[in-house]
Design a protein around this motif. Structure first.
Motif, short mmCIF file in Angstrom:
data_model
loop_
_atom_site.label_atom_id
_atom_site.label_comp_id
_atom_site.label_asym_id
_atom_site.label_seq_id
_atom_site.Cartn_x
_atom_site.Cartn_y
_atom_site.Cartn_z
N LYS A 190 3.70 24.46 26.07
CA LYS A 190 3.71 23.69 27.31
C LYS A 190 4.65 24.34 28.33
CE LYS A 190 3.19 19.15 25.07
NZ LYS A 190 3.81 17.79 24.91
N ALA B 110 9.66 12.46 22.58
CA ALA B 110 9.28 13.87 22.63
C ALA B 110 8.80 14.34 21.26
CB ALA B 110 10.45 14.73 23.09
N ALA C 157 8.10 23.11 27.80
CA ALA C 157 8.65 23.24 26.45
C ALA C 157 9.89 24.13 26.42
CB ALA C 157 7.59 23.82 25.51
N ASP D 101 7.15 19.59 22.50
CA ASP D 101 8.03 19.69 23.66
C ASP D 101 9.21 20.61 23.35
OD1 ASP D 101 6.76 17.63 25.45
OD2 ASP D 101 7.16 16.39 23.67
#
Length: 318
Positions: free
Chosen positions: A220, A144, A223, A195
């Motif tokens: 995201k 990540a 996220a 992330d």
């Protein structure tokens, strides 16, 4: 001999800090902060006080102006946004902080929040406590991308821990260095690619509500936002909307706008948002270092030689 007010909640009469101040010839008055305090109570406590060791106690211009004997204030932490430094400077009051004093504690805690979010530890534990046996899967941190907003001592402490978990680390800062384990970039890129976005920047007029609706929309949908810095960095209403509508997956918040968290806070009861009680820097080791460091800095400041004042040079110049 000076009278010193201590409001940091974990410092008590007769402790090591109290003894250090007494050995330097000072008397102490304790008024531990336990939440929002009436400014009049703080003004009364500052009567005759020349030095103060404070936690997150708000020292506004009005409060400082009502404390004519006050000469030095030391925050038992790293930030000074709770103190009106401009007013303090105008009044000839030195304001000191303790840079990096709890950096390791905050770094470890940040990794704890990342793990808690990735493996959904709090919802799982609450489910068991409620009599259920939740079996939903989590995610691994390996592979990540972690975005660090700010590159102070705590953020730098996070880097090797995150790298040990196999994470890629991005950072946005005005003072990048040559650390090959970090990719320095702009905020927009960091928000788009991360992330996990972890806040480690100071609260200033420029950074207030840094994470607003537009910033959240850049992230995201998978996220997670982590905040161990200052609550007002985040637009809480926008965050609630973003999580409840799936713009981002969730948030781990150690700090919030108003502390303790009000009963009617919109952050309460939101699936995906976990709020903690401003404990990132509160290990036994960090508390001792902060208390002792604050006492020593206050002794120095009262003697006219502060070592980590943010405004003494301005007072001298004036």
């Amino acid at each position: 001999m000076a009278l010193v007010l201590i409001t940091t909640d974990h410092l008590r009469p007769g402790d090591e800090v109290d003894l250090l101040l007494a050995e330097a010839g000072h008397r102490t008055r304790h008024l531990p902060g336990t939440g929002v305090r009436d400014p009049a109570e703080l003004v009364a406590a500052l009567d005759g006080v020349e030095g103060a060791v404070i936690g997150t106690e708000p020292l506004t211009a009005a409060v400082l102006g009502a404390a004519p004997a006050l000469r030095a204030v030391v925050r038992s932490g790293v930030g000074h946004d709770s103190v009106d430094v401009e007013a303090a400077t105008r009044l000839g009051i030195s304001v000191s902080t303790l840079p990096g004093v709890n950096a390791n504690a905050v770094a470890e805690y940040t990794l704890g929040l990342l793990i808690a979010a990735a493996r959904r530890l709090v919802p799982l534990a609450l489910g068991v406590a409620e009599g259920r046996w939740p079996r939903g899967s989590g995610r691994e941190l390996r592979g990540a991308t972690l975005g660090l907003v700010g590159y102070g001592a705590s953020a730098r402490g996070v880097v090797p821990l995150a790298r040990a978990f196999g994470m890629t680390v991005l950072c946005t800062t005005s003072v990048p260095d040559d650390d090959p384990s970090v990719r320095f970039t702009d905020l927009g890129t960091l928000l788009r690619e991360s992330d996990y976005v972890s806040l480690h920047t100071a609260l200033t007029p420029r950074t207030r509500r840094l994470v607003d609706e537009d910033a959240l929309a850049t992230m995201k949908p998978t996220a997670v936002l982590v905040n161990t810095a200052r609550g007002p960095l985040v637009d809480e209403a926008a965050l609630v909307r973003a999580v409840t509508t799936g713009v981002i997956a969730g948030a781990e918040l150690d700090v919030v706008d108003v502390e303790p968290l009000p009963a009617d806070s919109p952050l309460r009861g939101v699936d995906g948002i976990t709020v903690y009680s401003h404990m990132a820097g509160q290990t036994a080791e960090a508390r001792r270092a902060a208390g002792v460091g604050a006492a020593r800095e206050l002794v120095a400041a009262l003697a006219g030689a502060p070592r980590s004042s943010v405004n003494a040079h301005l007072i001298t110049a004036g």
